[in-house]
Design a protein around this motif. Sequence first.
Motif, PDB file in Angstrom:
ATOM      1  N   LEU A 136     -82.828  17.091  34.127  1.00 20.21           N
ATOM      2  CA  LEU A 136     -84.202  16.781  34.514  1.00 20.21           C
ATOM      3  C   LEU A 136     -85.222  17.245  33.471  1.00 20.21           C
ATOM      4  N   LYS A 137     -84.697  17.828  32.367  1.00 24.55           N
ATOM      5  CA  LYS A 137     -85.534  18.328  31.269  1.00 24.55           C
ATOM      6  C   LYS A 137     -86.497  19.428  31.716  1.00 24.55           C
ATOM      7  N   LEU A 138     -86.050  20.198  32.692  1.00 22.67           N
ATOM      8  CA  LEU A 138     -86.824  21.347  33.159  1.00 22.67           C
ATOM      9  C   LEU A 138     -86.344  22.642  32.512  1.00 22.67           C
ATOM     10  N   LEU A 139     -85.130  22.613  31.990  1.00 21.81           N
ATOM     11  CA  LEU A 139     -84.520  23.809  31.413  1.00 21.81           C
ATOM     12  C   LEU A 139     -84.036  23.488  30.011  1.00 21.81           C
ATOM     13  N   ASP A 140     -84.434  24.322  29.062  1.00 22.35           N
ATOM     14  CA  ASP A 140     -84.023  24.174  27.677  1.00 22.35           C
ATOM     15  C   ASP A 140     -82.497  24.088  27.573  1.00 22.35           C
ATOM     16  N   SER A 141     -82.007  23.188  26.731  1.00 22.21           N
ATOM     17  CA  SER A 141     -80.561  22.937  26.626  1.00 22.21           C
ATOM     18  C   SER A 141     -79.772  24.177  26.241  1.00 22.21           C
ATOM     19  N   ARG A 142     -80.320  24.981  25.331  1.00 28.54           N
ATOM     20  CA  ARG A 142     -79.602  26.185  24.910  1.00 28.54           C
ATOM     21  C   ARG A 142     -79.475  27.171  26.067  1.00 28.54           C
ATOM     22  N   LYS A 143     -80.550  27.302  26.833  1.00 34.15           N
ATOM     23  CA  LYS A 143     -80.508  28.204  27.984  1.00 34.15           C
ATOM     24  C   LYS A 143     -79.561  27.659  29.046  1.00 34.15           C
ATOM     25  N   ALA A 144     -79.606  26.363  29.256  1.00 36.61           N
ATOM     26  CA  ALA A 144     -78.721  25.749  30.248  1.00 36.61           C
ATOM     27  C   ALA A 144     -77.264  25.951  29.868  1.00 36.61           C
ATOM     28  N   MET A 145     -76.936  25.754  28.605  1.00 34.60           N
ATOM     29  CA  MET A 145     -75.549  25.932  28.151  1.00 34.60           C
ATOM     30  C   MET A 145     -75.099  27.370  28.344  1.00 34.60           C
ATOM     31  N   ALA A 146     -75.990  28.310  28.055  1.00 33.03           N
ATOM     32  CA  ALA A 146     -75.654  29.732  28.219  1.00 33.03           C
ATOM     33  C   ALA A 146     -75.414  30.074  29.685  1.00 33.03           C
ATOM     34  N   ILE A 147     -76.269  29.551  30.566  1.00 37.29           N
ATOM     35  CA  ILE A 147     -76.124  29.806  31.999  1.00 37.29           C
ATOM     36  C   ILE A 147     -74.838  29.178  32.525  1.00 37.29           C
ATOM     37  N   LYS A 148     -74.537  27.977  32.076  1.00 37.49           N
ATOM     38  CA  LYS A 148     -73.318  27.304  32.534  1.00 37.49           C
ATOM     39  C   LYS A 148     -72.066  28.067  32.097  1.00 37.49           C
ATOM     40  N   ALA A 149     -72.067  28.563  30.868  1.00 36.64           N
ATOM     41  CA  ALA A 149     -70.917  29.331  30.378  1.00 36.64           C
ATOM     42  C   ALA A 149     -70.733  30.615  31.188  1.00 36.64           C
ATOM     43  N   ALA A 150     -71.841  31.314  31.461  1.00 37.22           N
ATOM     44  CA  ALA A 150     -71.769  32.547  32.255  1.00 37.22           C
ATOM     45  C   ALA A 150     -71.347  32.254  33.691  1.00 37.22           C
ATOM     46  N   SER A 151     -71.852  31.156  34.248  1.00 34.07           N
ATOM     47  CA  SER A 151     -71.500  30.773  35.620  1.00 34.07           C
ATOM     48  C   SER A 151     -70.008  30.474  35.746  1.00 34.07           C
ATOM     49  N   LYS A 152     -69.452  29.858  34.713  1.00 37.83           N
ATOM     50  CA  LYS A 152     -68.015  29.572  34.739  1.00 37.83           C
ATOM     51  C   LYS A 152     -67.188  30.852  34.752  1.00 37.83           C
ATOM     52  N   GLU A 153     -67.675  31.868  34.044  1.00 34.44           N
ATOM     53  CA  GLU A 153     -66.974  33.154  34.067  1.00 34.44           C
ATOM     54  C   GLU A 153     -67.035  33.766  35.459  1.00 34.44           C
ATOM     55  N   VAL A 154     -68.189  33.647  36.122  1.00 35.47           N
ATOM     56  CA  VAL A 154     -68.332  34.179  37.482  1.00 35.47           C
ATOM     57  C   VAL A 154     -67.450  33.430  38.460  1.00 35.47           C
ATOM     58  N   LEU A 155     -67.449  32.109  38.401  1.00 33.61           N
ATOM     59  CA  LEU A 155     -66.650  31.352  39.374  1.00 33.61           C
ATOM     60  C   LEU A 155     -65.155  31.547  39.147  1.00 33.61           C
ATOM     61  N   SER A 156     -64.763  31.898  37.923  1.00 34.92           N
ATOM     62  CA  SER A 156     -63.337  32.101  37.623  1.00 34.92           C
ATOM     63  C   SER A 156     -62.800  33.424  38.159  1.00 34.92           C
ATOM     64  N   GLY A 157     -63.702  34.356  38.515  1.00 32.14           N
ATOM     65  CA  GLY A 157     -63.276  35.654  39.039  1.00 32.14           C
ATOM     66  C   GLY A 157     -63.301  36.766  38.020  1.00 32.14           C
ATOM     67  N   LYS A 158     -63.809  36.470  36.836  1.00 29.12           N
ATOM     68  CA  LYS A 158     -63.790  37.454  35.753  1.00 29.12           C
ATOM     69  C   LYS A 158     -64.704  38.642  36.017  1.00 29.12           C
ATOM     70  N   HIS A 159     -65.721  38.450  36.881  1.00 34.39           N
ATOM     71  CA  HIS A 159     -66.730  39.504  37.064  1.00 34.39           C
ATOM     72  C   HIS A 159     -66.916  39.886  38.533  1.00 34.39           C
ATOM     73  N   ASP A 160     -65.894  39.770  39.331  1.00 35.65           N
ATOM     74  CA  ASP A 160     -66.024  40.092  40.762  1.00 35.65           C
ATOM     75  C   ASP A 160     -66.482  41.517  41.003  1.00 35.65           C
ATOM     76  N   ILE A 161     -66.113  42.424  40.117  1.00 31.61           N
ATOM     77  CA  ILE A 161     -66.507  43.827  40.279  1.00 31.61           C
ATOM     78  C   ILE A 161     -68.027  43.993  40.167  1.00 31.61           C
ATOM     79  N   GLN A 162     -68.700  43.003  39.616  1.00 29.09           N
ATOM     80  CA  GLN A 162     -70.153  43.063  39.450  1.00 29.09           C
ATOM     81  C   GLN A 162     -70.903  42.588  40.700  1.00 29.09           C
ATOM     82  N   PHE A 163     -70.151  42.352  41.780  1.00 28.16           N
ATOM     83  CA  PHE A 163     -70.753  41.951  43.052  1.00 28.16           C
ATOM     84  C   PHE A 163     -70.439  43.032  44.088  1.00 28.16           C
ATOM     85  N   PRO A 164     -71.188  44.149  44.047  1.00 31.59           N
ATOM     86  CA  PRO A 164     -70.836  45.329  44.839  1.00 31.59           C
ATOM     87  C   PRO A 164     -71.479  45.387  46.216  1.00 31.59           C
TER      88      PRO A 164
END
Length: 275
Positions: A71-99
């Motif tokens: 929708l061109k509301l979020l800069d592509s570089r920021k969007a790519m960074a958020i998507k990469a981090a989100s994939k790490e969260v959904l994969s279970g890599k950071h479950d300990i960070q949800f206390p």
Amino acid sequence: PNYGANMKYRIEKDTMGEVNVPHDALWGAQTQRALENFKISGIKFAFPFGRSFIEALGVIKFAAAASNQKLKLLDSRKAMAIKAASKEVLSGKHDIQFPLDVFQTGSGTSTNMNANEVIANLATKKSRIKINANDHVNMSQSSNDVIPTAICISALLDTQRLLLPSLDNLIEVIDKKALSLKGQVKTGRTHLMDAMPIDFSQELSGWSAQLKAVEKSIVSASKEIAYLPQGGTAIGTGVNAHKDFGKLFAAEVSKLTKLNVKTSTNYFKSLSAQD
């Protein structure tokens, strides 16, 4: 967590002021405040019930970033960074960070912010671009539609991956047992008393039929919760979200999870209950 005297902290700030956060934690000020304020049950989202809710949060933040990028509301570089981090969260890599405790604020604001802060910090570290938890990760969202959507997605994931396969297996085992006991007569019971003769296979066929009927109900309910609340934001009016956000979001979730989801036909209803 029981932080010891030797624990190192960093100072985080929010609208309420400064707060000490463990130095190596990926969460921020709002998660830390909730961690200190809601010491209730010790039950966390990843334990003992499984981690599908955290996985769903990762899916939501990925899909939201992808939608805002389109929708061109979020800069592509920021969007790519958020998507990469989100994939790490959904994969279970950071479950300990949800206390956080599952018993908290009524709308799950603490856990939504937990996800926003963790993903923002991950994205910032890896991209070296400043990613804001509220303005970027939580763009076009509120806790009021994120948490109901996480309920729907996590329920759909667990139903498809765990519940229905287990139910099919149970029905198959009962049917095999019924076949092996065909011709074996036992005493049927009603009101906790012996009643009339019944074939074992007949009794087990009743169990099997009940489970098959339940399975149909589960499949029917799954179709209903496949209409996602995301896009309704705080109260269902869609305020602070683009009019096409919900539709794009559902398409991104479908692509990522292989779930056949759509945006809700009535956000007011979908925000109010997931019954």
